[in-house]
Write a protein that holds these residues in place. Sequence first.
Motif, PDB file in Angstrom:
ATOM      1  N   ARG A   1      -5.770  11.979  -6.542  1.00 17.69           N
ATOM      2  CA  ARG A   1      -6.628  13.113  -6.204  1.00 17.69           C
ATOM      3  C   ARG A   1      -5.831  14.401  -6.341  1.00 17.69           C
ATOM      4  NH1 ARG A   1      -7.166   9.357  -2.570  1.00 17.69           N
ATOM      5  NH2 ARG A   1      -5.858  10.344  -1.015  1.00 17.69           N
TER       6      ARG A   1
ATOM      7  N   GLU B   1       0.885  -1.162   0.000  1.00 22.16           N
ATOM      8  CA  GLU B   1       0.000   0.000   0.000  1.00 22.16           C
ATOM      9  C   GLU B   1       0.923   1.213   0.000  1.00 22.16           C
ATOM     10  OE1 GLU B   1      -3.327  -0.123  -0.236  1.00 22.16           O
ATOM     11  OE2 GLU B   1      -3.243  -2.307  -0.197  1.00 22.16           O
ATOM     12  N   ILE B   2       0.790   2.067  -1.007  1.00 23.87           N
ATOM     13  CA  ILE B   2       1.709   3.196  -1.145  1.00 23.87           C
ATOM     14  C   ILE B   2       0.916   4.490  -1.261  1.00 23.87           C
ATOM     15  CG2 ILE B   2       3.468   4.255  -2.619  1.00 23.87           C
ATOM     16  CD1 ILE B   2       4.322   1.431  -3.418  1.00 23.87           C
ATOM     17  N   LYS B   3       1.320   5.497  -0.491  1.00 22.07           N
ATOM     18  CA  LYS B   3       0.737   6.832  -0.590  1.00 22.07           C
ATOM     19  C   LYS B   3       1.798   7.768  -1.140  1.00 22.07           C
ATOM     20  CE  LYS B   3      -2.626   6.281   3.041  1.00 22.07           C
ATOM     21  NZ  LYS B   3      -3.265   6.861   4.206  1.00 22.07           N
TER      22      LYS B   3
ATOM     23  N   GLY C   1      -5.726   1.961  -7.679  1.00 18.16           N
ATOM     24  CA  GLY C   1      -5.904   2.986  -6.663  1.00 18.16           C
ATOM     25  C   GLY C   1      -6.540   4.227  -7.240  1.00 18.16           C
ATOM     26  N   GLU C   2      -6.120   5.368  -6.717  1.00 21.59           N
ATOM     27  CA  GLU C   2      -6.749   6.627  -7.101  1.00 21.59           C
ATOM     28  C   GLU C   2      -5.749   7.774  -6.952  1.00 21.59           C
ATOM     29  OE1 GLU C   2     -11.032   8.101  -6.025  1.00 21.59           O
ATOM     30  OE2 GLU C   2      -9.707   8.547  -4.332  1.00 21.59           O
TER      31      GLU C   2
ATOM     32  N   ARG D   1     -10.676  13.448  -9.045  1.00 22.74           N
ATOM     33  CA  ARG D   1     -10.324  12.089  -8.607  1.00 22.74           C
ATOM     34  C   ARG D   1     -10.312  11.224  -9.852  1.00 22.74           C
ATOM     35  NH1 ARG D   1     -11.192  10.558  -3.188  1.00 22.74           N
ATOM     36  NH2 ARG D   1     -11.859  12.286  -1.909  1.00 22.74           N
TER      37      ARG D   1
ATOM     38  N   GLU E   1      -2.078  13.885  -4.775  1.00 21.45           N
ATOM     39  CA  GLU E   1      -1.710  12.720  -3.989  1.00 21.45           C
ATOM     40  C   GLU E   1      -2.354  11.485  -4.594  1.00 21.45           C
ATOM     41  OE1 GLU E   1      -3.014  13.890  -0.094  1.00 21.45           O
ATOM     42  OE2 GLU E   1      -5.096  13.342  -0.493  1.00 21.45           O
ATOM     43  N   ALA E   2      -1.737  10.358  -4.336  1.00 18.40           N
ATOM     44  CA  ALA E   2      -2.256   9.092  -4.845  1.00 18.40           C
ATOM     45  C   ALA E   2      -2.165   8.040  -3.759  1.00 18.40           C
ATOM     46  CB  ALA E   2      -1.463   8.653  -6.068  1.00 18.40           C
ATOM     47  N   GLU E   3      -3.172   7.197  -3.708  1.00 17.56           N
ATOM     48  CA  GLU E   3      -3.155   6.021  -2.847  1.00 17.56           C
ATOM     49  C   GLU E   3      -3.199   4.823  -3.773  1.00 17.56           C
ATOM     50  OE1 GLU E   3      -5.944   5.926   0.350  1.00 17.56           O
ATOM     51  OE2 GLU E   3      -5.511   7.998   0.917  1.00 17.56           O
ATOM     52  N   LEU E   4      -2.157   4.002  -3.718  1.00 22.10           N
ATOM     53  CA  LEU E   4      -2.006   2.904  -4.664  1.00 22.10           C
ATOM     54  C   LEU E   4      -1.826   1.573  -3.955  1.00 22.10           C
ATOM     55  CD1 LEU E   4       0.532   4.711  -7.018  1.00 22.10           C
ATOM     56  CD2 LEU E   4      -1.951   4.541  -7.306  1.00 22.10           C
ATOM     57  N   HIS E   5      -2.365   0.551  -4.576  1.00 20.07           N
ATOM     58  CA  HIS E   5      -2.187  -0.823  -4.119  1.00 20.07           C
ATOM     59  C   HIS E   5      -1.373  -1.518  -5.215  1.00 20.07           C
ATOM     60  CE1 HIS E   5      -3.001  -4.549  -2.072  1.00 20.07           C
ATOM     61  NE2 HIS E   5      -3.501  -5.072  -3.174  1.00 20.07           N
TER      62      HIS E   5
END
Length: 186
Positions: free
Chosen positions: A69, A23-25, A66-67, A88, A49-53
């Motif tokens: 924003r 899990e990476i932010k 992920g996404e 988003r 910013e991004a939240e990635l799996h």
Amino acid sequence: MSSNKPAFSRPLRVDDVPETGLEIKLAANEEERARLAAADDLDALSLLEAELHVVRRGKHGLRVSGEVRARITQTCVVSLELFETETREPINVVFAPQSEAEEAYERAAAEIAAAPDKAAALANQPDPPDPIIDGKVDLGALAAEFFALGLDPYPRKPGAVFVEPAPEEAEAKAGSPFQALQDLKK
């Protein structure tokens, strides 16, 4: 700014991704946001910013989902006023070793070229995997790409309404160009 330096870069080595995934932010700093805003012709970019799996796909591949924003300031195409908005964009990309990705791309291109209805073939063709280059994927570049793809090319401030300007008095009297030619004949 150096043309070779990416606006936003966070390389990740494929070998650093465990079988259980990561899990990476990510968050772009002020300098990176300024470069992205300039590259995407934005007035300002106050947040990206991004939240990635990231998970393994086979022995040498990855899937990144992920996404991303962002909070951006753009110029309204109707009123020419600056306005702030948030975006988003979902991300879902498969990565494969470069040779495998190139082969998949060539297969997809050949299938589309051979299809009688190329538009339907293109619409139904799954995206080939993106290449893993030198054992790495650049998650920052991926987030920047999906951010740019999600931008409205004709941003409109909420509530902005186009009002056609009243014709100038001279234009109102002149009428159409054909009427002006008719008037010359008389």
